[in-house]
Design a protein around this motif. Sequence first.
Motif, PDB file in Angstrom:
ATOM      1  N   ASN A 152      39.356  27.896  49.848  1.00 56.87           N
ATOM      2  CA  ASN A 152      39.153  29.722  50.045  1.00 56.87           C
ATOM      3  C   ASN A 152      38.466  29.603  48.710  1.00 56.87           C
ATOM      4  N   ASP A 197      39.434  45.832  43.938  1.00 54.80           N
ATOM      5  CA  ASP A 197      41.211  45.284  44.088  1.00 54.80           C
ATOM      6  C   ASP A 197      41.023  43.699  43.329  1.00 54.80           C
ATOM      7  N   ARG A 242      38.867  32.443  46.412  1.00 59.16           N
ATOM      8  CA  ARG A 242      38.942  34.041  45.719  1.00 59.16           C
ATOM      9  C   ARG A 242      39.723  33.586  43.863  1.00 59.16           C
ATOM     10  N   THR A 243      39.610  32.430  43.383  1.00 52.56           N
ATOM     11  CA  THR A 243      39.915  32.304  41.890  1.00 52.56           C
ATOM     12  C   THR A 243      39.143  32.659  41.356  1.00 52.56           C
ATOM     13  N   GLY A 277      40.316  37.990  54.748  1.00 48.46           N
ATOM     14  CA  GLY A 277      41.775  37.057  54.267  1.00 48.46           C
ATOM     15  C   GLY A 277      42.417  37.465  53.124  1.00 48.46           C
ATOM     16  N   ASN A 278      42.890  36.224  53.010  1.00 48.26           N
ATOM     17  CA  ASN A 278      43.136  36.226  51.034  1.00 48.26           C
ATOM     18  C   ASN A 278      42.468  34.979  50.179  1.00 48.26           C
ATOM     19  N   GLY A 279      40.972  35.580  50.522  1.00 53.45           N
ATOM     20  CA  GLY A 279      39.767  35.114  50.130  1.00 53.45           C
ATOM     21  C   GLY A 279      38.620  33.985  50.346  1.00 53.45           C
ATOM     22  N   TRP A 311      44.886  38.781  44.497  1.00 50.97           N
ATOM     23  CA  TRP A 311      45.023  37.510  45.465  1.00 50.97           C
ATOM     24  C   TRP A 311      46.154  36.949  45.288  1.00 50.97           C
ATOM     25  N   ASN A 316      36.570  45.844  47.944  1.00 54.47           N
ATOM     26  CA  ASN A 316      37.046  44.698  47.546  1.00 54.47           C
ATOM     27  C   ASN A 316      37.002  44.212  45.758  1.00 54.47           C
ATOM     28  N   CYS A 336      37.231  35.940  41.518  1.00 56.94           N
ATOM     29  CA  CYS A 336      38.809  36.458  40.513  1.00 56.94           C
ATOM     30  C   CYS A 336      38.010  36.280  39.164  1.00 56.94           C
ATOM     31  N   CYS A 368      44.908  38.707  39.150  1.00 51.46           N
ATOM     32  CA  CYS A 368      44.115  38.567  40.205  1.00 51.46           C
ATOM     33  C   CYS A 368      45.455  38.767  41.436  1.00 51.46           C
TER      34      CYS A 368
END
Length: 256
Positions: free
Chosen positions: A200, A237, A202-203, A190-192, A256, A234, A206, A254
């Motif tokens: 999560n 992206d 993702r940050t 999904g989103n990380g 996301w 990934n 990234c 980023c």
Amino acid sequence: MGPVVRRSSLRSLEVMDQLKELNKLLTAKEFQMRMEGIMLLTDHCRNNPQFVSLNIIQIFDDFTLRLQDSNKKVNQYALESVVSMIPILRDGLHPVMVSMVTVVTDNLNSKNSGIYSAAVKVLETLITHLDNVLLLQTFASRVRFTSGRAMQDITQHLSVLVTSVYPRKPQAVERHVLPILWYFLSNMIGNGVLPGRSGNVRTVVCKLAKTLHKEMGPTLLDHAASQPQHVIKNLQDLLVVSSWKAIRLSGMTCPW
């Protein structure tokens, strides 16, 4: 018995007595006595750091327990005290660095804001004063054994260490940090979100990817080429890649 031998024996007895006193206080049932033990150790670091360095393993076998003390006051005080010890002991902490980092990073998931803040300060102080190559390996080895905020914070610190270490020891980054990046890129959905890891990421992932690319340049993509297709995608992206040859990072955030 000559005077030199006699003095040496007396010093040995004095050291044994000091170690016994530290052990007694640091392992006491009463939390006030454990606090006194931490205070005494801090005094030893300031007044006789060689004594602490030469007996670091024995001392920290007891002291490390206080870094995860069931009493929150003792726990926080121990963490805060380490911050003052690190600049004094520096390389003398190497024999206990792995165990100390393990315990300190466990505190990053504490719901107590004082304990959490103190743990963050310990890690920042370690990065400032200790061998960053050794820390990079130690931090990287912790990532997969943590979750939640601890995983995010350690990964963020890894980005800082990459910037410091790569110009001097690129092979250390390739050996210890790239597997962490592949782990994240392989398992995120999904989103990380990392399934089952409660958080999560993702940050921080990234940031790690961008830091690695900034330091490694096209070499990062060369290493990625041997990874599964979804990992490569990934990474593309993350880096906002239109092709393997043209990377457009300027002014972009980023995705996301």
